[in-house]
Scaffold this motif. Structure first.
Motif, short mmCIF file in Angstrom:
data_model
loop_
_atom_site.label_atom_id
_atom_site.label_comp_id
_atom_site.label_asym_id
_atom_site.label_seq_id
_atom_site.Cartn_x
_atom_site.Cartn_y
_atom_site.Cartn_z
N ARG A 185 0.81 -1.21 0.00
CA ARG A 185 0.00 0.00 0.00
C ARG A 185 0.85 1.27 0.00
NH1 ARG A 185 -5.23 -0.88 3.95
NH2 ARG A 185 -5.90 -2.91 3.14
N GLY A 281 -17.80 7.86 4.88
CA GLY A 281 -16.99 7.32 3.79
C GLY A 281 -15.95 8.31 3.31
N GLU A 309 -7.83 2.59 6.83
CA GLU A 309 -8.74 2.51 5.69
C GLU A 309 -9.41 3.84 5.38
OE1 GLU A 309 -9.11 0.12 3.49
OE2 GLU A 309 -7.51 -0.91 4.56
N ARG A 310 -9.25 4.84 6.26
CA ARG A 310 -9.88 6.14 6.03
C ARG A 310 -8.85 7.27 5.93
NH1 ARG A 310 -13.66 4.18 3.76
NH2 ARG A 310 -13.60 6.29 2.96
N PRO A 333 -5.13 3.72 1.80
CA PRO A 333 -6.17 2.72 2.09
C PRO A 333 -6.27 1.74 0.91
CG PRO A 333 -6.97 4.95 2.51
CD PRO A 333 -5.66 5.09 1.80
N GLY A 334 -6.66 0.53 1.20
CA GLY A 334 -6.71 -0.47 0.15
C GLY A 334 -7.58 -0.07 -1.03
N HIS A 335 -8.68 0.65 -0.77
CA HIS A 335 -9.61 0.96 -1.85
C HIS A 335 -9.11 2.06 -2.78
CE1 HIS A 335 -11.13 4.77 0.01
NE2 HIS A 335 -10.81 4.15 1.14
N LEU A 336 -7.98 2.71 -2.43
CA LEU A 336 -7.45 3.78 -3.28
C LEU A 336 -6.21 3.37 -4.07
CD1 LEU A 336 -7.73 7.00 -1.07
CD2 LEU A 336 -9.17 6.33 -3.00
N ASP A 338 -5.43 0.99 -6.37
CA ASP A 338 -5.54 0.78 -7.82
C ASP A 338 -5.84 2.08 -8.54
OD1 ASP A 338 -5.04 -1.90 -7.51
OD2 ASP A 338 -7.14 -2.52 -7.59
#
Length: 477
Positions: A185, A281, A309-310, A333-336, A338
């Motif tokens: 990450r 979120g 994560e935030r 964070p993992g969701h960012l 890619d």
């Protein structure tokens, strides 16, 4: 008809054999020998070939120009006879010192940076003491890194950055800053500005920023199409309770050391900020610009440790080592991950792989820790000298934000900031007013003040900078 040819030849305008020398050969009287004499004479007359410049051997020049060796040798001999050139055994053929162009023909050359007139003293924030860069230790790391570098380090770069550096950063940030960092990450970037440019492309909508901060950072966000909302700050940092009213989906903060006013974000507000991000979120961008330098208080750990994560953790070596290295990092964070890599591109095109490998070795070998400890002592002495000088020369001036970092804020009487900055300029001192960093409404903080970067000057110049600062401050009542 005149034929003009521009040809590169081995020679040097800087007395370094093997560099390029460009000559324009025109057809005219005397054939090729005459054309070469005129070209060389013109290059000397106009100053393109400075006095003392060593010309290439006639054999080399003949080969590059496609001329007979005798033609070049005769041209050199004629120019020597005329006084344009000198020839000495073992020294080669050089431009004669008496061949300087007449004053009226001397070309205009840009003034070297060292010759430009500017401030005598510099207390502008934003840079470490450049004279303290650990040259020997960095060179040792560079040699080890280059020797051990795998072959793929010399090919197209991974947009995430070199794995050696990402692993070294993950270990260091977890240990020193309380960051929960997985190397997968970590994304290497060219400093904080580079990180902000990438994140600005990923984020959308409105982002909240502190009412004091760098205008350059705000301009990067607006250039990416984001709308800005302003969070006031007070003695406890950003007023994050007002975040819901802004409608922002992200917020950019300096929670460990508010820039430039200097205080940490209050623990209760840190918790409130994380709760806001979880419930909405939202994303927090944490600018940890000088997290290594704490003096009178326990280090304030990274906000990212409360919720990886935030929170996007962003750091760089701009304050700890040098902004010239252009090396920074994001812990995402993992969701960012890619989305950021997609915008960065398939290859690393910004940060040198060799500098990444050097920094990785510098961290892993303990050199970075040793340098930070040494500089922490160095900057603390600087801060103490600043405070002592102000106590003696301007006891009415209140100094804030000095428990950490490389700068301090000097509170000034209302309405005096501009006059003091001008007085500093008369003293030959570059220093910035607090108003330069104000954005929107700023409540509960000084109205007028100076932002003093006490880490900037080299050691030999620090005393003079303090004297100029004290001379510019308003007299105590």
């Amino acid at each position: 008809m005149v034929n003009q040819t521009t040809v590169p030849a081995r020679g040097s305008a800087a007395c370094v054999p093997g560099s390029d020398l460009h000559l324009e050969l025109h057809d005219g009287p005397g054939g090729r020998r005459g054309a070469l004499i005129r070209a060389l004479r013109d290059a000397v007359r106009t100053g393109r070939l400075a006095p003392g410049t060593r010309l290439p051997p006639y054999r080399s020049l003949a080969t590059d120009l496609g001329l007979a060796r005798n033609t070049v040798a005769e041209a050199y001999a004629e120019l020597v006879a005329e006084g344009w050139l000198t020839a000495r055994q073992g020294s080669g053929t050089r431009v004669a010192h008496r061949a300087e162009p007449p004053r009226g023909e001397r070309p205009r050359r840009p003034t070297a940076p060292s010759q430009r007139r500017g401030p005598t003293h510099d207390l502008v924030q934003g840079a470490p003491d450049a004279s303290a860069f650990p040259r020997a230790a960095w060179l040792a790391s560079a040699r080890r890194a280059l020797t051990a570098a795998p072959n793929d380090a010399f090919g197209p770069g991974d947009p995430r950055g070199r794995p050696e550096l990402r692993h070294a950063l993950a270990e260091y940030l977890a240990r020193a800053r309380g960051v929960r960092a997985d190397p997968e990450r970590v994304v290497v970037c060219p400093g904080f500005a580079g990180a902000l440019r990438l994140l600005g492309r990923v984020l959308g909508g409105t982002i909240a920023v502190e009412s004091f901060g760098l205008g350059f950072h705000r301009s990067l966000l607006t250039a990416a199409g984001l709308r800005l909302a302003t969070l006031p700050i007070d003695e406890h940092g950003a007023c994050v309770d007002e975040l819901p009213a802004t409608g922002a989906g992200a917020v950019l903060l300096t929670p460990a050391h508010q820039f430039p006013t200097g205080g940490p974000l209050h623990p209760r507000r840190r918790a409130t900020l994380v709760d806001w991000a979880r419930s909405t979120g939202g994303v927090v961008l944490e600018d940890d610009y000088d997290g290594e330098f704490r003096y009178d208080r326990r280090p304030v750990g990274a906000l990212q440790g409360l919720d990886p994560e935030r929170v996007v953790y962003i750091g760089s070596v701009s304050k700890s080592l040098s902004p010239a290295l252009r090396l920074g990092w994001m812990v995402l964070p993992g969701h960012l991950v890619d989305a950021v890599l997609e915008h960065k591109g398939e290859r690393e095109s910004w940060s040198s792989a060799l500098e990444q490998l050097t920094l990785a070795d510098f961290i892993a070998s303990g050199g970075y820790d040793r340098h930070v400890r040494r500089m922490r002592r160095h900057y603390r002495r600087r801060r103490d000298r600043l405070v002592a000088a102000l106590v003696e020369a301007a006891p009415a001036v209140r100094v804030t934000g000095i428990a950490a970092g490389l700068h301090a804020v000097l509170e000034l009487p209302p309405g005096t900031e501009r006059a003091v900055v001008q007085a500093a300029a008369w003293q030959g001192l570059a220093v910035e007013g607090l108003g330069l960093y104000r954005h929107g409404e700023a409540t509960g903080v000084p109205g007028d003040g100076l932002v003093v970067g006490y880490g900037t000057p080299p050691e030999h110049a620090f005393g003079g900078a303090l004297e100029a600062l004290c001379a510019a401050l308003p007299p105590s009542e």
